[in-house]
Design a protein around this motif. Structure first.
Motif, PDB file in Angstrom:
ATOM      1  N   THR A   1       0.831  -1.200   0.000  1.00 30.31           N
ATOM      2  CA  THR A   1       0.000   0.000   0.000  1.00 30.31           C
ATOM      3  C   THR A   1       0.870   1.256   0.000  1.00 30.31           C
ATOM      4  O   THR A   1       0.505   2.266  -0.621  1.00 30.31           O
ATOM      5  CB  THR A   1      -0.955  -0.011   1.206  1.00 30.31           C
ATOM      6  N   LEU A   2       2.022   1.193   0.642  1.00 29.54           N
ATOM      7  CA  LEU A   2       2.962   2.318   0.565  1.00 29.54           C
ATOM      8  C   LEU A   2       3.451   2.525  -0.869  1.00 29.54           C
ATOM      9  O   LEU A   2       3.637   3.662  -1.308  1.00 29.54           O
ATOM     10  CB  LEU A   2       4.148   2.086   1.495  1.00 29.54           C
ATOM     11  N   LEU A   3       3.640   1.429  -1.607  1.00 29.87           N
ATOM     12  CA  LEU A   3       4.048   1.554  -3.012  1.00 29.87           C
ATOM     13  C   LEU A   3       2.947   2.180  -3.857  1.00 29.87           C
ATOM     14  O   LEU A   3       3.223   2.992  -4.748  1.00 29.87           O
ATOM     15  CB  LEU A   3       4.437   0.187  -3.568  1.00 29.87           C
ATOM     16  N   VAL A   4       1.695   1.810  -3.594  1.00 27.96           N
ATOM     17  CA  VAL A   4       0.568   2.428  -4.306  1.00 27.96           C
ATOM     18  C   VAL A   4       0.523   3.928  -3.988  1.00 27.96           C
ATOM     19  O   VAL A   4       0.334   4.756  -4.882  1.00 27.96           O
ATOM     20  CB  VAL A   4      -0.767   1.738  -3.942  1.00 27.96           C
ATOM     21  N   ALA A   5       0.717   4.272  -2.715  1.00 30.69           N
ATOM     22  CA  ALA A   5       0.726   5.684  -2.316  1.00 30.69           C
ATOM     23  C   ALA A   5       1.880   6.426  -2.989  1.00 30.69           C
ATOM     24  O   ALA A   5       1.711   7.569  -3.441  1.00 30.69           O
ATOM     25  CB  ALA A   5       0.825   5.803  -0.800  1.00 30.69           C
ATOM     26  N   LEU A   6       3.052   5.775  -3.077  1.00 32.77           N
ATOM     27  CA  LEU A   6       4.191   6.380  -3.766  1.00 32.77           C
ATOM     28  C   LEU A   6       3.853   6.668  -5.221  1.00 32.77           C
ATOM     29  O   LEU A   6       4.167   7.738  -5.745  1.00 32.77           O
ATOM     30  CB  LEU A   6       5.415   5.457  -3.676  1.00 32.77           C
ATOM     31  N   TRP A   7       3.189   5.744  -5.872  1.00 35.68           N
ATOM     32  CA  TRP A   7       2.804   5.916  -7.270  1.00 35.68           C
ATOM     33  C   TRP A   7       1.837   7.088  -7.419  1.00 35.68           C
ATOM     34  O   TRP A   7       1.971   7.903  -8.337  1.00 35.68           O
ATOM     35  CB  TRP A   7       2.198   4.605  -7.788  1.00 35.68           C
ATOM     36  N   LEU A   8       0.868   7.183  -6.500  1.00 33.30           N
ATOM     37  CA  LEU A   8      -0.090   8.292  -6.555  1.00 33.30           C
ATOM     38  C   LEU A   8       0.579   9.636  -6.288  1.00 33.30           C
ATOM     39  O   LEU A   8       0.271  10.637  -6.952  1.00 33.30           O
ATOM     40  CB  LEU A   8      -1.227   8.050  -5.563  1.00 33.30           C
ATOM     41  N   VAL A   9       1.486   9.677  -5.323  1.00 33.66           N
ATOM     42  CA  VAL A   9       2.215  10.916  -5.038  1.00 33.66           C
ATOM     43  C   VAL A   9       3.071  11.300  -6.240  1.00 33.66           C
ATOM     44  O   VAL A   9       3.143  12.482  -6.612  1.00 33.66           O
ATOM     45  CB  VAL A   9       3.071  10.771  -3.757  1.00 33.66           C
ATOM     46  N   ALA A  10       3.701  10.320  -6.871  1.00 33.38           N
ATOM     47  CA  ALA A  10       4.517  10.604  -8.056  1.00 33.38           C
ATOM     48  C   ALA A  10       3.655  11.157  -9.186  1.00 33.38           C
ATOM     49  O   ALA A  10       4.077  12.078  -9.898  1.00 33.38           O
ATOM     50  CB  ALA A  10       5.241   9.337  -8.506  1.00 33.38           C
ATOM     51  N   ALA A  11       2.449  10.627  -9.322  1.00 31.26           N
ATOM     52  CA  ALA A  11       1.540  11.124 -10.359  1.00 31.26           C
ATOM     53  C   ALA A  11       1.128  12.566 -10.085  1.00 31.26           C
ATOM     54  O   ALA A  11       0.920  13.355 -11.017  1.00 31.26           O
ATOM     55  CB  ALA A  11       0.310  10.233 -10.447  1.00 31.26           C
ATOM     56  N   ALA A  12       1.011  12.921  -8.818  1.00 34.28           N
ATOM     57  CA  ALA A  12       0.598  14.272  -8.455  1.00 34.28           C
ATOM     58  C   ALA A  12       1.764  15.259  -8.441  1.00 34.28           C
ATOM     59  O   ALA A  12       1.549  16.474  -8.441  1.00 34.28           O
ATOM     60  CB  ALA A  12      -0.069  14.256  -7.078  1.00 34.28           C
ATOM     61  N   THR A  13       2.999  14.757  -8.436  1.00 36.05           N
ATOM     62  CA  THR A  13       4.164  15.627  -8.290  1.00 36.05           C
ATOM     63  C   THR A  13       4.605  16.212  -9.627  1.00 36.05           C
ATOM     64  O   THR A  13       4.496  17.408  -9.855  1.00 36.05           O
ATOM     65  CB  THR A  13       5.331  14.862  -7.639  1.00 36.05           C
ATOM     66  N   SER A  14       5.149  15.369 -10.486  1.00 35.72           N
ATOM     67  CA  SER A  14       5.615  15.840 -11.792  1.00 35.72           C
ATOM     68  C   SER A  14       5.692  14.668 -12.751  1.00 35.72           C
ATOM     69  O   SER A  14       5.718  13.500 -12.342  1.00 35.72           O
ATOM     70  CB  SER A  14       6.993  16.507 -11.674  1.00 35.72           C
TER      71      SER A  14
END
Length: 132
Positions: free
Chosen positions: A42-55
């Motif tokens: 779930t941390l990896l999914v959150a990382l992917w979502l944060v990356a999508a929102a970042t740049s």
């Protein structure tokens, strides 16, 4: 005062190698392990979502990791852990109703959990490959 020595060396408590692991015990342990693994996934999914929102560059970097052989292996393991844990939860739900508690039935349900989790994981990945 000294204790008399035994004629043969015996362990103070049973060791894990003494017992034959029944499938129900193995599934109980795997249910706990997959639950812990889901926290990491779930941390990896959150990382992917944060990356999508970042740049876009950050998102491409994370996608490159998930697209690598190691990243796909991690995602495959996460898929199996998710499905196995879900099916284990259903198994426990069945037991909560009072059904399937007999030793023979509990073992059958445990084997169904293993086979179904592997089968569903393969189906999810095959479907994902075909729908690309």
């Amino acid at each position: 005062m000294t204790r008399p020595t035994a004629t043969r060396q015996r362990p103070l408590s049973p060791h894990i190698s003494v017992y034959k692991w029944p499938i129900t015990m193995t599934m109980s342990i795997l249910h706990r392990v997959t639950g812990g693994a889901l926290y990491f996934g779930t941390l990896l999914v959150a990382l992917w979502l944060v990356a999508a929102a970042t740049s876009e560059d950050t998102f491409n970097l994370v996608n490159a990791f998930f697209g690598s052989w190691f990243g796909r292996l991690v995602l495959f393991g996460y898929t199996w852990a998710l499905l196995h844990h879900m099916l284990g939860g259903i198994r426990h739900l069945i037991w909560d109703t009072g059904a399937g508690l007999e030793k023979h039935t509990a073992s059958k349900i445990a084997w169904v959990t293993v086979i179904a989790s592997v089968t569903l994981t393969l189906l999810v990945w095959i479907a994902g490959y075909l729908l690309r």
